[in-house]
Design an enzyme around this catalytic site. Sequence first.
Site, PDB file in Angstrom:
ATOM      1  N   LYS A  24       0.843  -1.211   0.000  1.00 18.93           N
ATOM      2  CA  LYS A  24       0.000   0.000   0.000  1.00 18.93           C
ATOM      3  C   LYS A  24       0.877   1.259   0.000  1.00 18.93           C
ATOM      4  O   LYS A  24       0.670   2.168  -0.791  1.00 18.93           O
ATOM      5  CB  LYS A  24      -0.931   0.022   1.225  1.00 18.93           C
TER       6      LYS A  24
ATOM      7  N   ARG B  32      -9.864   1.133   8.379  1.00 20.28           N
ATOM      8  CA  ARG B  32      -9.423  -0.220   8.703  1.00 20.28           C
ATOM      9  C   ARG B  32     -10.490  -1.012   9.435  1.00 20.28           C
ATOM     10  O   ARG B  32     -10.278  -2.173   9.769  1.00 20.28           O
ATOM     11  CB  ARG B  32      -8.211  -0.103   9.610  1.00 20.28           C
TER      12      ARG B  32
ATOM     13  N   ARG C  39      12.039  -6.430   5.374  1.00 20.98           N
ATOM     14  CA  ARG C  39      11.948  -4.964   5.316  1.00 20.98           C
ATOM     15  C   ARG C  39      12.819  -4.289   6.381  1.00 20.98           C
ATOM     16  O   ARG C  39      12.754  -4.627   7.559  1.00 20.98           O
ATOM     17  CB  ARG C  39      10.498  -4.521   5.500  1.00 20.98           C
TER      18      ARG C  39
ATOM     19  N   ARG D  94      11.221  -2.267  11.720  1.00 23.72           N
ATOM     20  CA  ARG D  94      10.040  -1.832  12.448  1.00 23.72           C
ATOM     21  C   ARG D  94       9.741  -2.858  13.524  1.00 23.72           C
ATOM     22  O   ARG D  94       9.803  -4.048  13.268  1.00 23.72           O
ATOM     23  CB  ARG D  94       8.842  -1.723  11.480  1.00 23.72           C
TER      24      ARG D  94
ATOM     25  N   ARG E 244      -0.885  -9.178  13.172  1.00 25.06           N
ATOM     26  CA  ARG E 244      -1.383  -8.151  12.239  1.00 25.06           C
ATOM     27  C   ARG E 244      -2.255  -8.802  11.154  1.00 25.06           C
ATOM     28  O   ARG E 244      -3.269  -8.244  10.746  1.00 25.06           O
ATOM     29  CB  ARG E 244      -0.214  -7.387  11.605  1.00 25.06           C
TER      30      ARG E 244
HETATM   31  P1  AP5 Z   1       4.837  -1.625   1.868  1.00 23.54           P
HETATM   32  O1  AP5 Z   1       4.589  -0.769   0.680  1.00 23.54           O
HETATM   33  O2  AP5 Z   1       5.522  -1.014   3.045  1.00 23.54           O
HETATM   34  O3  AP5 Z   1       3.455  -2.333   2.316  1.00 23.54           O
HETATM   35  P2  AP5 Z   1       2.284  -1.781   3.200  1.00 23.54           P
HETATM   36  O4  AP5 Z   1       1.055  -2.473   2.728  1.00 23.54           O
HETATM   37  O5  AP5 Z   1       2.273  -0.281   3.211  1.00 23.54           O
HETATM   38  O6  AP5 Z   1       2.760  -2.373   4.591  1.00 23.54           O
HETATM   39  P3  AP5 Z   1       2.653  -1.806   6.072  1.00 23.54           P
HETATM   40  O7  AP5 Z   1       3.375  -2.809   6.905  1.00 23.54           O
HETATM   41  O8  AP5 Z   1       3.097  -0.391   6.201  1.00 23.54           O
HETATM   42  O9  AP5 Z   1       1.095  -1.885   6.252  1.00 23.54           O
HETATM   43  P4  AP5 Z   1       0.250  -1.984   7.509  1.00 23.54           P
HETATM   44  O10 AP5 Z   1      -1.107  -1.747   6.967  1.00 23.54           O
HETATM   45  O11 AP5 Z   1       0.401  -3.206   8.328  1.00 23.54           O
HETATM   46  O12 AP5 Z   1       0.898  -0.863   8.441  1.00 23.54           O
HETATM   47  P5  AP5 Z   1       0.526   0.653   8.760  1.00 23.54           P
HETATM   48  O13 AP5 Z   1       1.785   1.400   8.732  1.00 23.54           O
HETATM   49  O14 AP5 Z   1      -0.622   1.136   7.960  1.00 23.54           O
HETATM   50  O15 AP5 Z   1       5.639  -2.922   1.370  1.00 23.54           O
HETATM   51  C1  AP5 Z   1       6.091  -3.887   2.296  1.00 23.54           C
HETATM   52  C2  AP5 Z   1       7.469  -4.416   1.842  1.00 23.54           C
HETATM   53  O16 AP5 Z   1       7.293  -5.129   0.616  1.00 23.54           O
HETATM   54  C3  AP5 Z   1       8.475  -3.295   1.545  1.00 23.54           C
HETATM   55  O17 AP5 Z   1       9.744  -3.711   1.974  1.00 23.54           O
HETATM   56  C4  AP5 Z   1       8.426  -3.143   0.009  1.00 23.54           C
HETATM   57  O18 AP5 Z   1       9.667  -2.725  -0.524  1.00 23.54           O
HETATM   58  C5  AP5 Z   1       8.066  -4.560  -0.437  1.00 23.54           C
HETATM   59  N1  AP5 Z   1       7.226  -4.572  -1.642  1.00 23.54           N
HETATM   60  C6  AP5 Z   1       6.198  -3.723  -1.943  1.00 23.54           C
HETATM   61  N2  AP5 Z   1       5.621  -4.061  -3.122  1.00 23.54           N
HETATM   62  C7  AP5 Z   1       6.297  -5.159  -3.560  1.00 23.54           C
HETATM   63  C8  AP5 Z   1       6.182  -5.996  -4.723  1.00 23.54           C
HETATM   64  N3  AP5 Z   1       5.257  -5.771  -5.669  1.00 23.54           N
HETATM   65  N4  AP5 Z   1       7.032  -7.035  -4.851  1.00 23.54           N
HETATM   66  C9  AP5 Z   1       7.991  -7.295  -3.893  1.00 23.54           C
HETATM   67  N5  AP5 Z   1       8.168  -6.525  -2.783  1.00 23.54           N
HETATM   68  C10 AP5 Z   1       7.320  -5.483  -2.613  1.00 23.54           C
HETATM   69  O19 AP5 Z   1       0.001   0.506  10.268  1.00 23.54           O
HETATM   70  C11 AP5 Z   1       0.851   0.149  11.326  1.00 23.54           C
HETATM   71  C12 AP5 Z   1       0.052   0.109  12.617  1.00 23.54           C
HETATM   72  O20 AP5 Z   1      -0.503   1.408  12.892  1.00 23.54           O
HETATM   73  C13 AP5 Z   1      -1.167  -0.836  12.621  1.00 23.54           C
HETATM   74  O21 AP5 Z   1      -0.819  -2.165  12.949  1.00 23.54           O
HETATM   75  C14 AP5 Z   1      -2.049  -0.176  13.690  1.00 23.54           C
HETATM   76  O22 AP5 Z   1      -1.592  -0.468  14.980  1.00 23.54           O
HETATM   77  C15 AP5 Z   1      -1.823   1.308  13.441  1.00 23.54           C
HETATM   78  N6  AP5 Z   1      -2.780   1.872  12.479  1.00 23.54           N
HETATM   79  C16 AP5 Z   1      -2.479   2.434  11.260  1.00 23.54           C
HETATM   80  N7  AP5 Z   1      -3.592   2.855  10.662  1.00 23.54           N
HETATM   81  C17 AP5 Z   1      -4.632   2.556  11.499  1.00 23.54           C
HETATM   82  C18 AP5 Z   1      -6.039   2.736  11.412  1.00 23.54           C
HETATM   83  N8  AP5 Z   1      -6.622   3.311  10.337  1.00 23.54           N
HETATM   84  N9  AP5 Z   1      -6.785   2.311  12.447  1.00 23.54           N
HETATM   85  C19 AP5 Z   1      -6.237   1.745  13.551  1.00 23.54           C
HETATM   86  N10 AP5 Z   1      -4.898   1.526  13.691  1.00 23.54           N
HETATM   87  C20 AP5 Z   1      -4.101   1.948  12.666  1.00 23.54           C
END
Ligand code: AP5
Length: 215
Positions: free
Chosen positions: A13, A87, A126, A159, A170
């Site tokens: 994402k 979410r 990552r 992270r 997660r």
């Molecule tokens: P990346 O692009 O970082 O993936 P992502 O989907 O953004 O992953 P996140 O871990 O950031 O998502 P998340 O939803 O768990 O965490 P968030 O920060 O929102 O890619 C991942 C890896 O894969 C990278 O190394 C990249 O290089 C690689 N990659 C990408 N595309 C690829 C491809 N096509 N092929 C190969 N490799 C690839 O949330 C974190 C925490 O915050 C949550 O757990 C929660 O506690 C809190 N939080 C955030 N938002 C909310 C909300 N709305 N409500 C409640 N709690 C929330």
Amino acid sequence: MLAIMLGPPGSGKGTQAAKLSQEKSLVHLSTGDILRNAVKDGTQLGLKAKTYMDSGELVPDDLILGLIKDRLKAGGTKGFLFDGFPRTIPQAEGLDRMLTEIGSRVRLVLDLDVSDSEVVKRLSGRYFCPSCQATYNYPNKLPRREGICDKCNVPLSKRKDDSEEVVKNRLKVYKEQTQPLQDYYKRKGLLKTVDGERTIDAIFADMALQLDRTI
Ligand code: AP5
């Protein structure tokens, strides 16, 4: 224009939202990034969010809806690309209410389809630079010197929520609380599912086309 990136943790994402928002002049709004910055800066929001984030649980809906309301009120943009929000069903309903108040609505939901095994592989590889926040991935996006940021020359970090145990939680939380949003947006005719297990460029081209058709 208001579009949403949906998908499990590590589905790409953030990677896609960064490229798409730049290409389409949209504001990339990542609730994960906002919360991580709040934790780093030790703000009230960060202090409240940290325990949830470290264990892979979701931060309470009222905190998240509060921060989104502030961003929407600021306005002054061609549009938003939400990454990691909404979410939960209450967050999606809260967003719909806020948008109705300002005469707007969600136009497109891009849902990245990636298997659990691929998620585990991506997140275990990552790393990020604690200074400039650049991300690296083993074995796909390696730094020139092992474990060292190319730009800042400082050791890379992981992270806290990318540990094997927290990633498992997660994924569980995603299935229980976030996946129901697929049906929520499918019923509204807004959901476009995208195969997320291709190259970053192939996924980007697909998503950019979907945005062009919607704008
Ligand atoms: P990346 O692009 O970082 O993936 P992502 O989907 O953004 O992953 P996140 O871990 O950031 O998502 P998340 O939803 O768990 O965490 P968030 O920060 O929102 O890619 C991942 C890896 O894969 C990278 O190394 C990249 O290089 C690689 N990659 C990408 N595309 C690829 C491809 N096509 N092929 C190969 N490799 C690839 O949330 C974190 C925490 O915050 C949550 O757990 C929660 O506690 C809190 N939080 C955030 N938002 C909310 C909300 N709305 N409500 C409640 N709690 C929330």
